[in-house]
Design a protein around this motif. Structure first.
Motif, PDB file in Angstrom:
ATOM      1  N   MET A 401     -21.876 111.915  -3.680  1.00 40.36           N
ATOM      2  CA  MET A 401     -21.855 111.097  -2.477  1.00 40.36           C
ATOM      3  C   MET A 401     -22.826 109.926  -2.670  1.00 40.36           C
ATOM      4  SD  MET A 401     -23.990 113.464   0.277  1.00 40.36           S
ATOM      5  CE  MET A 401     -23.285 112.522   1.618  1.00 40.36           C
ATOM      6  N   PRO A 402     -22.647 108.816  -1.939  1.00 35.24           N
ATOM      7  CA  PRO A 402     -23.556 107.673  -2.095  1.00 35.24           C
ATOM      8  C   PRO A 402     -24.963 108.010  -1.608  1.00 35.24           C
ATOM      9  CG  PRO A 402     -21.522 107.056  -0.938  1.00 35.24           C
ATOM     10  CD  PRO A 402     -21.575 108.536  -0.978  1.00 35.24           C
ATOM     11  N   LYS A 403     -25.948 107.522  -2.321  1.00 32.37           N
ATOM     12  CA  LYS A 403     -27.333 107.793  -1.945  1.00 32.37           C
ATOM     13  C   LYS A 403     -27.746 107.012  -0.705  1.00 32.37           C
ATOM     14  CE  LYS A 403     -31.952 108.130  -4.003  1.00 32.37           C
ATOM     15  NZ  LYS A 403     -32.739 107.915  -5.254  1.00 32.37           N
ATOM     16  N   ASP A 404     -27.278 105.757  -0.578  1.00 30.12           N
ATOM     17  CA  ASP A 404     -27.645 104.943   0.574  1.00 30.12           C
ATOM     18  C   ASP A 404     -27.106 105.561   1.863  1.00 30.12           C
ATOM     19  OD1 ASP A 404     -28.668 103.307  -1.336  1.00 30.12           O
ATOM     20  OD2 ASP A 404     -27.480 101.531  -0.815  1.00 30.12           O
ATOM     21  N   GLY A 405     -27.962 105.722   2.833  1.00 28.09           N
ATOM     22  CA  GLY A 405     -27.545 106.233   4.133  1.00 28.09           C
ATOM     23  C   GLY A 405     -27.376 107.734   4.202  1.00 28.09           C
ATOM     24  N   VAL A 406     -27.761 108.473   3.163  1.00 31.62           N
ATOM     25  CA  VAL A 406     -27.509 109.910   3.160  1.00 31.62           C
ATOM     26  C   VAL A 406     -28.331 110.627   4.236  1.00 31.62           C
ATOM     27  CG1 VAL A 406     -29.260 110.423   1.389  1.00 31.62           C
ATOM     28  CG2 VAL A 406     -27.317 111.955   1.707  1.00 31.62           C
ATOM     29  N   THR A 407     -29.545 110.153   4.493  1.00 30.97           N
ATOM     30  CA  THR A 407     -30.371 110.767   5.535  1.00 30.97           C
ATOM     31  C   THR A 407     -29.734 110.586   6.904  1.00 30.97           C
ATOM     32  OG1 THR A 407     -32.387 110.371   4.243  1.00 30.97           O
ATOM     33  CG2 THR A 407     -32.649 110.819   6.599  1.00 30.97           C
ATOM     34  N   GLN A 408     -29.241 109.393   7.158  1.00 27.15           N
ATOM     35  CA  GLN A 408     -28.590 109.124   8.436  1.00 27.15           C
ATOM     36  C   GLN A 408     -27.322 109.968   8.599  1.00 27.15           C
ATOM     37  OE1 GLN A 408     -27.609 105.004   9.040  1.00 27.15           O
ATOM     38  NE2 GLN A 408     -26.489 105.385  10.932  1.00 27.15           N
ATOM     39  N   ARG A 409     -26.539 110.092   7.517  1.00 31.82           N
ATOM     40  CA  ARG A 409     -25.316 110.891   7.597  1.00 31.82           C
ATOM     41  C   ARG A 409     -25.640 112.364   7.826  1.00 31.82           C
ATOM     42  NH1 ARG A 409     -23.765 107.555   3.424  1.00 31.82           N
ATOM     43  NH2 ARG A 409     -24.097 109.138   1.843  1.00 31.82           N
ATOM     44  N   ALA A 410     -26.721 112.850   7.200  1.00 30.31           N
ATOM     45  CA  ALA A 410     -27.118 114.247   7.384  1.00 30.31           C
ATOM     46  C   ALA A 410     -27.459 114.521   8.844  1.00 30.31           C
ATOM     47  CB  ALA A 410     -28.301 114.586   6.488  1.00 30.31           C
ATOM     48  N   MET A 411     -28.167 113.589   9.488  1.00 31.09           N
ATOM     49  CA  MET A 411     -28.531 113.753  10.890  1.00 31.09           C
ATOM     50  C   MET A 411     -27.316 113.590  11.791  1.00 31.09           C
ATOM     51  SD  MET A 411     -32.159 111.686  10.931  1.00 31.09           S
ATOM     52  CE  MET A 411     -32.342 111.939  12.682  1.00 31.09           C
ATOM     53  N   GLN A 412     -26.482 112.614  11.487  1.00 25.89           N
ATOM     54  CA  GLN A 412     -25.314 112.332  12.314  1.00 25.89           C
ATOM     55  C   GLN A 412     -24.300 113.469  12.265  1.00 25.89           C
ATOM     56  OE1 GLN A 412     -23.597 108.388  11.766  1.00 25.89           O
ATOM     57  NE2 GLN A 412     -21.553 109.216  12.057  1.00 25.89           N
ATOM     58  N   ASP A 413     -24.062 114.011  11.058  1.00 27.11           N
ATOM     59  CA  ASP A 413     -23.077 115.081  10.891  1.00 27.11           C
ATOM     60  C   ASP A 413     -23.661 116.465  11.118  1.00 27.11           C
ATOM     61  OD1 ASP A 413     -21.389 113.042  10.205  1.00 27.11           O
ATOM     62  OD2 ASP A 413     -21.403 113.456   8.050  1.00 27.11           O
ATOM     63  N   ASN A 414     -24.994 116.540  11.220  1.00 26.97           N
ATOM     64  CA  ASN A 414     -25.676 117.830  11.353  1.00 26.97           C
ATOM     65  C   ASN A 414     -25.332 118.748  10.185  1.00 26.97           C
ATOM     66  OD1 ASN A 414     -27.472 119.531  12.699  1.00 26.97           O
ATOM     67  ND2 ASN A 414     -25.830 120.606  13.763  1.00 26.97           N
ATOM     68  N   VAL A 415     -25.377 118.170   8.978  1.00 21.28           N
ATOM     69  CA  VAL A 415     -25.034 118.877   7.744  1.00 21.28           C
ATOM     70  C   VAL A 415     -26.201 118.707   6.766  1.00 21.28           C
ATOM     71  CG1 VAL A 415     -23.443 118.960   5.795  1.00 21.28           C
ATOM     72  CG2 VAL A 415     -22.565 118.508   8.083  1.00 21.28           C
ATOM     73  N   PRO A 416     -26.611 119.766   6.057  1.00 24.20           N
ATOM     74  CA  PRO A 416     -27.798 119.693   5.182  1.00 24.20           C
ATOM     75  C   PRO A 416     -27.528 119.008   3.834  1.00 24.20           C
ATOM     76  CG  PRO A 416     -26.896 121.902   5.104  1.00 24.20           C
ATOM     77  CD  PRO A 416     -26.085 121.152   6.137  1.00 24.20           C
ATOM     78  N   TYR A 417     -27.045 117.773   3.865  1.00 21.84           N
ATOM     79  CA  TYR A 417     -26.768 117.067   2.620  1.00 21.84           C
ATOM     80  C   TYR A 417     -28.012 116.967   1.740  1.00 21.84           C
ATOM     81  CZ  TYR A 417     -22.413 115.449   4.828  1.00 21.84           C
ATOM     82  OH  TYR A 417     -21.188 115.383   5.438  1.00 21.84           O
ATOM     83  N   ALA A 428     -26.226 112.540  -5.740  1.00 16.95           N
ATOM     84  CA  ALA A 428     -26.227 111.284  -4.987  1.00 16.95           C
ATOM     85  C   ALA A 428     -26.266 110.119  -5.970  1.00 16.95           C
ATOM     86  CB  ALA A 428     -27.429 111.227  -4.053  1.00 16.95           C
ATOM     87  N   THR A 429     -25.232 109.278  -5.933  1.00 19.72           N
ATOM     88  CA  THR A 429     -25.168 108.135  -6.847  1.00 19.72           C
ATOM     89  C   THR A 429     -25.775 106.915  -6.172  1.00 19.72           C
ATOM     90  OG1 THR A 429     -22.992 107.328  -6.130  1.00 19.72           O
ATOM     91  CG2 THR A 429     -23.038 109.103  -7.760  1.00 19.72           C
ATOM     92  N   PRO A 430     -26.462 106.053  -6.912  1.00 18.11           N
ATOM     93  CA  PRO A 430     -27.131 104.882  -6.305  1.00 18.11           C
ATOM     94  C   PRO A 430     -26.140 103.963  -5.603  1.00 18.11           C
ATOM     95  CG  PRO A 430     -27.843 105.228  -8.576  1.00 18.11           C
ATOM     96  CD  PRO A 430     -26.669 106.136  -8.365  1.00 18.11           C
ATOM     97  N   GLY A 431     -26.607 103.365  -4.495  1.00 19.01           N
ATOM     98  CA  GLY A 431     -25.793 102.377  -3.812  1.00 19.01           C
ATOM     99  C   GLY A 431     -25.063 102.916  -2.599  1.00 19.01           C
ATOM    100  N   PRO A 432     -24.301 102.047  -1.924  1.00 18.96           N
ATOM    101  CA  PRO A 432     -23.608 102.421  -0.688  1.00 18.96           C
ATOM    102  C   PRO A 432     -22.254 103.077  -0.909  1.00 18.96           C
ATOM    103  CG  PRO A 432     -23.325 100.080  -1.086  1.00 18.96           C
ATOM    104  CD  PRO A 432     -24.214 100.586  -2.189  1.00 18.96           C
ATOM    105  N   VAL A 433     -21.718 103.019  -2.142  1.00 21.01           N
ATOM    106  CA  VAL A 433     -20.440 103.655  -2.450  1.00 21.01           C
ATOM    107  C   VAL A 433     -20.622 104.537  -3.678  1.00 21.01           C
ATOM    108  CG1 VAL A 433     -19.067 101.785  -1.452  1.00 21.01           C
ATOM    109  CG2 VAL A 433     -19.651 101.733  -3.887  1.00 21.01           C
ATOM    110  N   ILE A 434     -19.704 105.455  -3.888  1.00 21.40           N
ATOM    111  CA  ILE A 434     -19.812 106.371  -5.018  1.00 21.40           C
ATOM    112  C   ILE A 434     -19.543 105.631  -6.321  1.00 21.40           C
ATOM    113  CG2 ILE A 434     -18.743 108.373  -6.128  1.00 21.40           C
ATOM    114  CD1 ILE A 434     -18.357 109.535  -3.328  1.00 21.40           C
ATOM    115  N   ASP A 435     -20.449 105.794  -7.260  1.00 18.36           N
ATOM    116  CA  ASP A 435     -20.324 105.180  -8.577  1.00 18.36           C
ATOM    117  C   ASP A 435     -19.552 106.138  -9.483  1.00 18.36           C
ATOM    118  OD1 ASP A 435     -20.574 104.041 -11.063  1.00 18.36           O
ATOM    119  OD2 ASP A 435     -22.733 103.690 -10.916  1.00 18.36           O
ATOM    120  N   PHE A 436     -18.324 105.754  -9.844  1.00 16.83           N
ATOM    121  CA  PHE A 436     -17.472 106.631 -10.628  1.00 16.83           C
ATOM    122  C   PHE A 436     -17.968 106.829 -12.054  1.00 16.83           C
ATOM    123  CE2 PHE A 436     -13.363 105.945  -7.965  1.00 16.83           C
ATOM    124  CZ  PHE A 436     -13.882 106.799  -6.996  1.00 16.83           C
TER     125      PHE A 436
END
Length: 614
Positions: A401-417, A428-436
Motif C-alpha cells: 500500500m502507499p506510504k503517504d497518508g497511511v496513518t490517516q487511512r488507518a484512523m479513517q478505516d479503523n484498521v491497524p495498517y 508500504a511503498t514510498p509516495g502517494p500511489v503503489i510503486d509496482f
C-alpha cells in the motif's frame, strides 16, 4: 440492605451472574462511584426505585406470552433504569444560578443480544420521561435510518398507553400507524423521525429525550448529532442509543461501541455517559459452550429461551452466513460481512503459524490483484504439493500500500495498517500511489526458485506492470507456446463473471458464450473445495483473514459466483489474489496431467514401452 441496582452490580462483579467483560466493567463503575459520592454527586436510591416502580404500576406488556401482564423489570433492566434515574449531580440553574439537582447521565448506550427486551424497555422510558418529568413542551424523539425502523418501538409505546389508565393522560395521533403521542398536561410530545426524512417536521429540534434505534444500520452519525445538538437548552436531556452488534467495524456504530467500552472501563473519563453492553467475551465459543450465552442475553431464560438459541446454533452449523448472523445478533459479536462466504472455523483450521511455515518443494502458481492507492495491491503464491486427491495448496500472501497518508487511512478505516506494516504483513511503498517496482522485486525473488509456472492477472493496470517488468529486465510472455524456463508466463484471469475468449461467439438465446478454462466462478469453487476438504494450508496473515471476513458472494442469473466487498471500507484484494492463484494452480496442473496422459496414450498406441526404454 443494598438497593436492587446495587445488588445487580454486586452479583455481576462477584460472578454470580454470567456477564462479559464490558458489563462487568459497567457494574464495577457503579460500585466505585458509590464510594466517591459527595455533596454534589449522589446516587438517589429513592429516585431509582421510583423509576423502576413506574413500569410495574403503570405499564403492561403488549406482545408475546406476557401480553397483558404488569411490566415487571428484570434485574438487568432495573440496573439500567436505576442508573439513569438514580444518579444525580448538582449544578447551577442557567437562569438565576441557584443550585438544582439533575440527572447525571446525558447519553446511554444499550447493546444486548436480539430479543432481550430493549425496545419495550426504552418505549416505557419514553412514556415515563413525559409523565414523570412533565417538562413543559418536552420533545421526545425516536430516530433511525428509515422511518419504518422507528415503528416497532413507537407502536409499543402507543399500545402500552392504550391498554392502561395512562390513556387518560395522553393523546395518540396517526390512527393505525401512530406518529405522534402528546402528554395532555405538559403538552410534551413523542415523535418519529428518520435519516431519510431528516429535517421534515423537526426543524430546530429541542430534544429533551432522543432514542436512536437500530444504530448498527445507520450510514452516519448525522441524525444522532442533529438531535443531540438541539438539546442544549434542556436542563437534563437524555440520549439513548439502542443497537445490536453490526457487520462493519468502519461504521459510526462500531466507533460509538468502542467509545462506550472505554468509558465503562475507565480508559476514557466521561461522567455523563452510561454504557450497558451485554456480549460474549472474545475468548468464549458460544457455538460450543452454552454457559456463555447469558453474557449476551441478560433476559435469559425468559427471552430468548434456551430452546430458541439451541435451534439457531443448530441451524448455523455448516452455514457461514447463518453462523455470522447468529454470532452477531444473538451473541453480540461484530462481524465483517452480513453474509460471509467462508466459515470462520473452517478457514482458521487451514492456518499455519507464521514462523512454522515450511511448504515442500513443488511448482508455484502466482496471482496479482493490482490497485493504485485506495485498495491494497496483493500477490498470492501457491505451492502445489502432491497429486490427485492428495494435492495440498500451500498459500502465502504479500500486500502493498502507499506510504503517504497511511496513518490517516488507518484512523479513517479503523484498521491497524501501521501494525501490519510494522509486522511485515504489508509493505508500504514510498509516495502517494503503489510503486509496482516493489511488486516486480517480489516476482523476481520467487522466479529465482525456478518453480514458478505462471502468474495469473486481471487486466486492471497490467500494462503498467508489464512495462516495469521490461524495465527491470524480466522476460515474460502471455503465449502458451513461448513458455520456457526463466520466462514469466502471464495468464489472464478475469475477476468477475466475464472472461470468455475474445473470439468466442456472442451470447444469445440459442448460443451460449463459452466459459474460459480459467475464470473466477471456477476458481471460487476450487478455493472453497480446498478449504472445506482441508487441502489448503495458509500462512498466518491477519490481512488475509480480515479480507476473508469482509467478503461476500454475488451471483448472476446462471448462478456463476464472484467476490464482492461486504462494505465500501472492506479490502478483499488478498483474498481475490488467493482465489486466482489457487484456480490457476488447479487448472494448469490439470492441463499438464492431461497432456502427460495424452503423451502416454500416444506412446502406447505406437508400441513404445517406457519400461523397456528405461
Amino acid at each position: 440492605m443494598a438497593d436492587a441496582v446495587t445488588q445487580y452490580a454486586q452479583s455481576v462483579v462477584r460472578g454470580d451472574r454470567p456477564a462479559g467483560n464490558s458489563l462487568v466493567a459497567s457494574c464495577q463503575r457503579h460500585l466505585d462511584d458509590l464510594d466517591r459520592q459527595s455533596a454534589t454527586f449522589v446516587f438517589d436510591r429513592k429516585a431509582a426505585a421510583a423509576a423502576g416502580r413506574f413500569f410495574e404500576s403503570n405499564l403492561r406488556f403488549v406482545k408475546g406470552v406476557s401480553a397483558g401482564q404488569p411490566f415487571r423489570l428484570l434485574p438487568w433492566q432495573q440496573f439500567f433504569v436505576g442508573c439513569l434515574y438514580g444518579w444525580r449531580t448538582c449544578q447551577s440553574h442557567p437562569a438565576d444560578g441557584h443550585p438544582i439537582w439533575v440527572r447525571r447521565f446525558r447519553r446511554a448506550y444499550l447493546r444486548t443480544g436480539k430479543g432481550s427486551g430493549k425496545s419495550p424497555l426504552v418505549a416505557g422510558l419514553a412514556i415515563a420521561h413525559l409523565h414523570i418529568d412533565r417538562e413543559h413542551l418536552a420533545e421526545v424523539y425516536v430516530a433511525a435510518r428509515t422511518f419504518a425502523q422507528t415503528a416497532p418501538l413507537f407502536v409499543q409505546a402507543a399500545e402500552m398507553i392504550n391498554h392502561t389508565h395512562l390513556n387518560e393522560h395522553f393523546t395518540i395521533l396517526g390512527g393505525s400507524t401512530p406518529n405522534r403521542i402528546i402528554h395532555n398536561q405538559s403538552r410534551g410530545q413523542f415523535m418519529r423521525v428518520s435519516s431519510d426524512s431528516m429535517g421534515e417536521g423537526v426543524s430546530g429540534p429541542n430534544a429533551s429525550m432522543t432514542i436512536i434505534d437500530e444504530y448498527h444500520e445507520a450510514a452516519s452519525d448525522a441524525m444522532l448529532e442533529f438531535l443531540s445538538m438541539g438539546a442544549k437548552d434542556r436542563l437534563q436531556p437524555l440520549t439513548i442509543i439502542l443497537t445490536n452488534a453490526g457487520s462493519s467495524r468502519q461504521s459510526c456504530c462500531y466507533i460509538e461501541d468502542q467509545i462506550a467500552k472505554q468509558i465503562a472501563t475507565g480508559v476514557i473519563e466521561r461522567d455523563d455517559y452510561f454504557a450497558f453492553i451485554a456480549d460474549t467475551d472474545d475468548d468464549s465459543d458460544p457455538f460450543a459452550d452454552e454457559s456463555c450465552w447469558e453474557q449476551a442475553n441478560p433476559s435469559m431464560p425468559w427471552t430468548p429461551t434456551l430452546e430458541y438459541l439451541r435451534s439457531e446454533v443448530s441451524a448455523a452449523e455448516g452455514n457461514p452466513s447463518k453462523r455470522a448472523l447468529v454470532d452477531r445478533l444473538n451473541f453480540g459479536r461484530w462481524t465483517e460481512a452480513l453474509n460471509p462466504w467462508l466459515d470462520v472455523d473452517r478457514f482458521n483450521a487451514c492456518v499455519v503459524p507464521y514462523d512454522a511455515w515450511d511448504p515442500p518443494p513443488g511448482p508455484r502458481y502466482l496471482a496479482l490483484d493490482l490497485s493504485r492507492k485506495a485498495d491494497l495491491t496483493a500477490g498470492a503464491d501457491v505451492t502445489l504439493a502432491g497429486h490427485g486427491d492428495d494435492k495440498i495448496y500451500w498459500l502465502d500472501v504479500k500486500c502493498w500500500m502507499p506510504k503517504d497518508g497511511v496513518t490517516q487511512r488507518a484512523m479513517q478505516d479503523n484498521v491497524p495498517y501501521l501494525k501490519w506494516i510494522e509486522d511485515g504483513y504489508i509493505e508500504a511503498t514510498p509516495g502517494p500511489v503503489i510503486d509496482f517496482a516493489y511488486v516486480v522485486e517480489w516476482l523476481r525473488g520467487l522466479m529465482a526458485t525456478g518453480y514458478v509456472q505462471a502468474c495469473a492477472y486481471d487486466h486492471w493496470r497490467i500494462d503498467e506492470l508489464q512495462r516495469i517488468l521490461d524495465e527491470h529486465g524480466i522476460l515474460w510472455t502471455n503465449q502458451t507456446e513461448r513458455r520456457k524456463d526463466g520466462v514469466l508466463y502471464m495468464l489472464r484471469h478475469a475477476q468477475g463473471f466475464t472472461g470468455a475468449p475474445a473470439n468466442a461467439p456472442p451470447a444469445s438465446n440459442k448460443v451460449e458464450r463459452p466459459k474460459p478454462r480459467l475464470w473466477m466462478p471456477r476458481s471460487i469453487d476450487q478455493f472453497e473445495i480446498a478449504v472445506l476438504s482441508g487441502r489448503l494450508r495458509v500462512r498466518e496473515n491477519p490481512v488475509l483473514r480480515w479480507a476473508c471476513f469482509g467478503c461476500e458472494i454475488m451471483a448472476d442469473a446462471q448462478n456463476n459466483r464472484a467476490l464482492k466487498k461486504s462494505t465500501s471500507e472492506s479490502k478483499i484484494d488478498p483474498l481475490v489474489a488467493s482465489v486466482m492463484a489457487t484456480g490457476a494452480a488447479e487448472e494448469l496442473s490439470r492441463q499438464e496431467a492431461n497432456s502427460l496422459s495424452d503423451l502416454y496414450r500416444q506412446m502406447r498406441e505406437r508400441g513404445i514401452n517406457l519400461v523397456d526404454r528405461v
